[in-house]
Design a protein around this motif. Sequence first.
Motif, short mmCIF file in Angstrom:
data_model
loop_
_atom_site.label_atom_id
_atom_site.label_comp_id
_atom_site.label_asym_id
_atom_site.label_seq_id
_atom_site.Cartn_x
_atom_site.Cartn_y
_atom_site.Cartn_z
N PHE A 195 0.83 -1.19 0.00
CA PHE A 195 0.00 0.00 0.00
C PHE A 195 0.87 1.25 0.00
N ALA A 196 1.95 1.23 0.78
CA ALA A 196 2.86 2.37 0.81
C ALA A 196 3.52 2.58 -0.56
N MET A 197 3.83 1.51 -1.25
CA MET A 197 4.41 1.62 -2.59
C MET A 197 3.42 2.26 -3.56
N THR A 198 2.15 1.88 -3.46
CA THR A 198 1.15 2.46 -4.37
C THR A 198 0.84 3.90 -3.99
N LEU A 199 0.96 4.25 -2.71
CA LEU A 199 0.72 5.62 -2.29
C LEU A 199 1.77 6.57 -2.83
N LEU A 200 2.98 6.07 -3.05
CA LEU A 200 4.07 6.98 -3.39
C LEU A 200 4.70 6.66 -4.74
N GLY A 201 5.78 5.89 -4.74
CA GLY A 201 6.62 5.78 -5.92
C GLY A 201 5.98 5.18 -7.15
N LEU A 202 5.09 4.19 -6.98
CA LEU A 202 4.51 3.55 -8.15
C LEU A 202 3.62 4.51 -8.94
N GLY A 203 3.22 5.59 -8.32
CA GLY A 203 2.47 6.61 -9.06
C GLY A 203 3.36 7.57 -9.83
N TRP A 204 4.70 7.44 -9.63
CA TRP A 204 5.64 8.36 -10.27
C TRP A 204 6.61 7.68 -11.23
N VAL A 205 6.61 6.34 -11.31
CA VAL A 205 7.64 5.66 -12.12
C VAL A 205 7.59 6.08 -13.59
N ASN A 206 6.40 6.41 -14.07
CA ASN A 206 6.26 6.79 -15.47
C ASN A 206 6.70 8.24 -15.74
N CYS A 207 7.24 8.90 -14.71
CA CYS A 207 7.71 10.29 -14.85
C CYS A 207 9.20 10.43 -14.54
N GLY A 208 9.85 9.36 -14.14
CA GLY A 208 11.20 9.46 -13.59
C GLY A 208 12.21 10.15 -14.48
N ALA A 209 12.17 9.88 -15.79
CA ALA A 209 13.17 10.46 -16.70
C ALA A 209 12.80 11.87 -17.17
N ASP A 210 11.58 12.32 -16.90
CA ASP A 210 11.13 13.62 -17.41
C ASP A 210 11.93 14.78 -16.85
N TYR A 211 12.48 14.62 -15.65
CA TYR A 211 13.16 15.73 -14.98
C TYR A 211 14.67 15.55 -14.96
N SER A 212 15.14 14.34 -15.25
CA SER A 212 16.58 14.10 -15.30
C SER A 212 17.14 14.29 -16.71
N ARG A 213 16.30 14.42 -17.72
CA ARG A 213 16.76 14.46 -19.11
C ARG A 213 17.52 15.75 -19.45
N TYR A 214 17.41 16.76 -18.60
CA TYR A 214 18.16 17.99 -18.84
C TYR A 214 19.55 17.95 -18.21
N LEU A 215 19.88 16.89 -17.48
CA LEU A 215 21.22 16.76 -16.91
C LEU A 215 22.21 16.37 -18.01
N PRO A 216 23.49 16.71 -17.85
CA PRO A 216 24.50 16.28 -18.82
C PRO A 216 24.51 14.76 -18.97
N ALA A 217 24.78 14.29 -20.19
CA ALA A 217 24.76 12.85 -20.47
C ALA A 217 25.75 12.08 -19.61
N GLY A 218 26.81 12.75 -19.16
CA GLY A 218 27.82 12.07 -18.36
C GLY A 218 27.51 12.02 -16.87
N SER A 219 26.33 12.46 -16.46
CA SER A 219 25.97 12.44 -15.04
C SER A 219 26.02 11.01 -14.50
N ARG A 220 26.54 10.89 -13.31
CA ARG A 220 26.69 9.55 -12.71
C ARG A 220 25.33 8.95 -12.38
N GLY A 221 25.08 7.76 -12.92
CA GLY A 221 23.77 7.12 -12.74
C GLY A 221 23.42 6.89 -11.29
N ARG A 222 24.40 6.50 -10.50
CA ARG A 222 24.15 6.24 -9.08
C ARG A 222 23.67 7.51 -8.36
N SER A 223 24.27 8.64 -8.73
CA SER A 223 23.87 9.91 -8.11
C SER A 223 22.47 10.33 -8.55
#
Length: 470
Positions: free
Chosen positions: A208-236
């Motif tokens: 239930f906690a997963m559905t309340l939070l992150g699972l509602g956002w997984v389809n948006c994850g790359a929308d805000y990181s795509r403006y970072l430089p291509a060499g950005s460290r994935g772990r960070s």
Amino acid sequence: MDTMAVEQNGINAVPAAERRGRPSDLFWPWAGANLSLFGVAFGVYIVGLGLGVVPAIIVGIIGYVLSFLLVGLVAIGGARSGVPTMTLGRAPFGYQGNKLPAAFSYISNVGWEIVLVTLSAQSGAAILGRIAPGIPATTATAVCFAVAAVVVITIGVYGHAMIMVVQRYLTYAFVVLTVVYMILMAPRLGGDLETTAGPGGWVGGVIFAMTLLGLGWVNCGADYSRYLPAGSRGRSVAWWTTLGGALPPIVLLVFGVLLAGGDPELAGAAAGDPVAALAGALPTWFLLPYLLTAIGGFLAGAIMDIYSSGLSMLALGVPVRRHYAVLIDGVLMVLGGYYLLFVSTSFLATFQAFLAIVGVVMAAWVAIFLVDMWRLRADGRSYDERLLRPGGPALHWPGLVSLVVASIVGLGLITSADANIAKVLGFLMSDELADGTFGAANIGVVVALVLAGALYFALTTFTRRRPTTH
């Protein structure tokens, strides 16, 4: 980028000259979007599964971190490619096949927009009712709804640069006001809650906690990181996304659980109308700051949703510019909000059913997406321009089959308190299982996640990624 200029990029790869910033910048949009006082009610909801204070906090933290870690992993794909999430989905599903998950992503985002703007309007009306009792409730609700809708649509139209700046300053303000709110409410906190649920309740709490939070956002994850430089460290990229999305809600979750332990009557009221109930015990002088905190938190999430829903619409192939897509989404948001505010009489049950259904399909989708991204990396390949034009593979059957099969199985293993929606769910469970702790756990979300990933891995290994083209 000029914050006051309307963003011109749609689902194209962001040009290298426009890609700047650091992974730590991702903390602010995700923190602002999830630092909502509705998170206090989430703690109450989890306690409602029959969990005591410590168990509720443990399962909530596990669910929040696990689900937003998935968002963080998706965000890595955005930094590598410069492309939005649902456009990257063309890799595992094909150019045309991706329209199925993109359509569901669109519905999910618009659904969250409607929920959050509705809550902001209810919040404003409830507080205005105490500040200015002479204002009719319907009028107050309508005015707050109109203001909320205009703010969300306007910022969504301006796009990425505006959102990144607005979310940063909203986060600063929310932190201060939320701390004050917690101090004022501290005398009502307590730890006197008995755990009545068995293992199914613990599992159900995590899911239930997963559905309340992150699972509602997984389809948006790359929308805000795509403006970072291509060499950005994935772990960070993954770390800062997860920290921003999970840390503020965890604080609010703990507060909500302790509130349920100290004042069960108030917690029960908060489950039905969270913002109005949580404001009831506040002194009049803090009502206006509380109003701004509550509304601002909901709007911060809705702003992110309306931006991502516009990108999902473009991924569907709708031939409009990004800012026009946002305007279309805004119209749907207004219509849906009107229904919830002035027609619907069962918000909580409908909301929980929406979360469960979205959770199943998004869990299946993110498993397929991450397996595909991992295999690309393992093979020394990356996302390429074929994702952006119809000339690429039209259908990739392993992805589509895995999504459909896992989603159907998952939906057959969840239940709903909404009597109408419940009729089409839980069809793989007997009545005894559906009414017991197994049914309450909504295990179908985890089953969909595991099954989709395993099935996609097996099918792509067997077919050696030979897509069908037209």
